[in-house]
Motif scaffolding. Structure first.
Motif, PDB file in Angstrom:
ATOM      1  N   ASN A  43       0.837  -1.209   0.000  1.00  0.00           N
ATOM      2  CA  ASN A  43       0.000   0.000   0.000  1.00  0.00           C
ATOM      3  C   ASN A  43       0.867   1.251   0.000  1.00  0.00           C
ATOM      4  OD1 ASN A  43      -2.330  -1.491   0.085  1.00  0.00           O
ATOM      5  ND2 ASN A  43      -2.625  -1.244   2.282  1.00  0.00           N
TER       6      ASN A  43
ATOM      7  N   ASN B  33       0.791   4.046  -2.894  1.00  0.00           N
ATOM      8  CA  ASN B  33       0.310   5.384  -2.550  1.00  0.00           C
ATOM      9  C   ASN B  33       1.361   6.475  -2.719  1.00  0.00           C
ATOM     10  OD1 ASN B  33      -2.260   4.444  -1.923  1.00  0.00           O
ATOM     11  ND2 ASN B  33      -1.732   4.103   0.213  1.00  0.00           N
ATOM     12  N   THR B  34       2.639   6.117  -2.607  1.00  0.00           N
ATOM     13  CA  THR B  34       3.685   7.146  -2.689  1.00  0.00           C
ATOM     14  C   THR B  34       4.449   7.148  -4.008  1.00  0.00           C
ATOM     15  OG1 THR B  34       5.314   5.695  -1.617  1.00  0.00           O
ATOM     16  CG2 THR B  34       4.036   7.181  -0.187  1.00  0.00           C
TER      17      THR B  34
ATOM     18  N   THR C 152       1.697   7.873  -8.216  1.00  0.00           N
ATOM     19  CA  THR C 152       0.798   9.012  -8.056  1.00  0.00           C
ATOM     20  C   THR C 152       0.473   9.625  -9.417  1.00  0.00           C
ATOM     21  OG1 THR C 152       2.631  10.577  -7.843  1.00  0.00           O
ATOM     22  CG2 THR C 152       1.821   9.544  -5.796  1.00  0.00           C
TER      23      THR C 152
END
Length: 178
Positions: free
Chosen positions: A67, A71-72, A75
């Motif tokens: 995750n 998520n980082t 993007t």
């Protein structure tokens, strides 16, 4: 600040062309990111669908690490769209968004930063420009220095607004060069 080894990535191009998955980064997040990017590239579809738990098993890490990477590292600023469905039959789809031209890419980025750009957002944009071949390693280094929070010694939100203005100015210069 995240440092990348782009020259090593370029050196591995011949291995990628032979269909080999080349992982050259050092920590687990870098390994997962590199693997996913290469699978997207080698798959030829511009996207992948994965199961978080299977990927976690492959890298012998917890699903929350997957995750974190998604998520980082995947993007909008870096040129990806992510959709996910949780649950037993859940999946994560990662789409690589390829602009039709350099001008379209730059115009889209300028729209994204109209109201300001955080440090991470601006760095992601610069790394995307580098990945897309719009700027060189040297230009990326200069741009990163210019938008760094240590250079822009202002309080928020003025710092993010100034960062966006500087980045927009650089992008407009790039937009009109050949």
């Amino acid at each position: 600040m995240e440092k990348r080894k782009y020259n090593k990535v370029k050196d591995s191009q011949s291995q990628k062309e032979r269909g080999e998955v080349v992982i050259i980064m050092k920590n687990i997040s870098d390994l997962i990111e590199g693997y996913l990017k290469q699978v997207i590239e080698l798959g030829g579809k511009g996207h992948i669908e994965i199961k978080r738990s299977e990927l976690a098993d492959m890298f012998q890490c917890v699903p929350s690490q997957i995750n974190y990477v998604i998520n980082t590292r995947f993007t909008v600023e870096r040129g990806y769209l992510v959709e996910s469905k949780r649950g037993g039959g859940g999946y994560i789809r990662i789409f690589r968004v390829k602009p039709s031209s350099k001008v379209e890419l730059i115009e889209n980025i300028i729209k994204q930063i109209e109201k300001g750009a955080t440090q991470n957002m601006a760095e992601d944009i610069i790394y995307r420009l580098l990945d897309e071949g719009v700027i060189t390693d040297r230009e990326a280094t200069i741009m990163l220095a210019a938008i760094d929070r240590n250079t822009l010694k202002l309080q928020l939100p003025a710092r993010d607004e100034l960062r966006a203005a500087i980045l927009t100015s650089m992008l407009l210069t790039l937009k009109y060069e050949k």
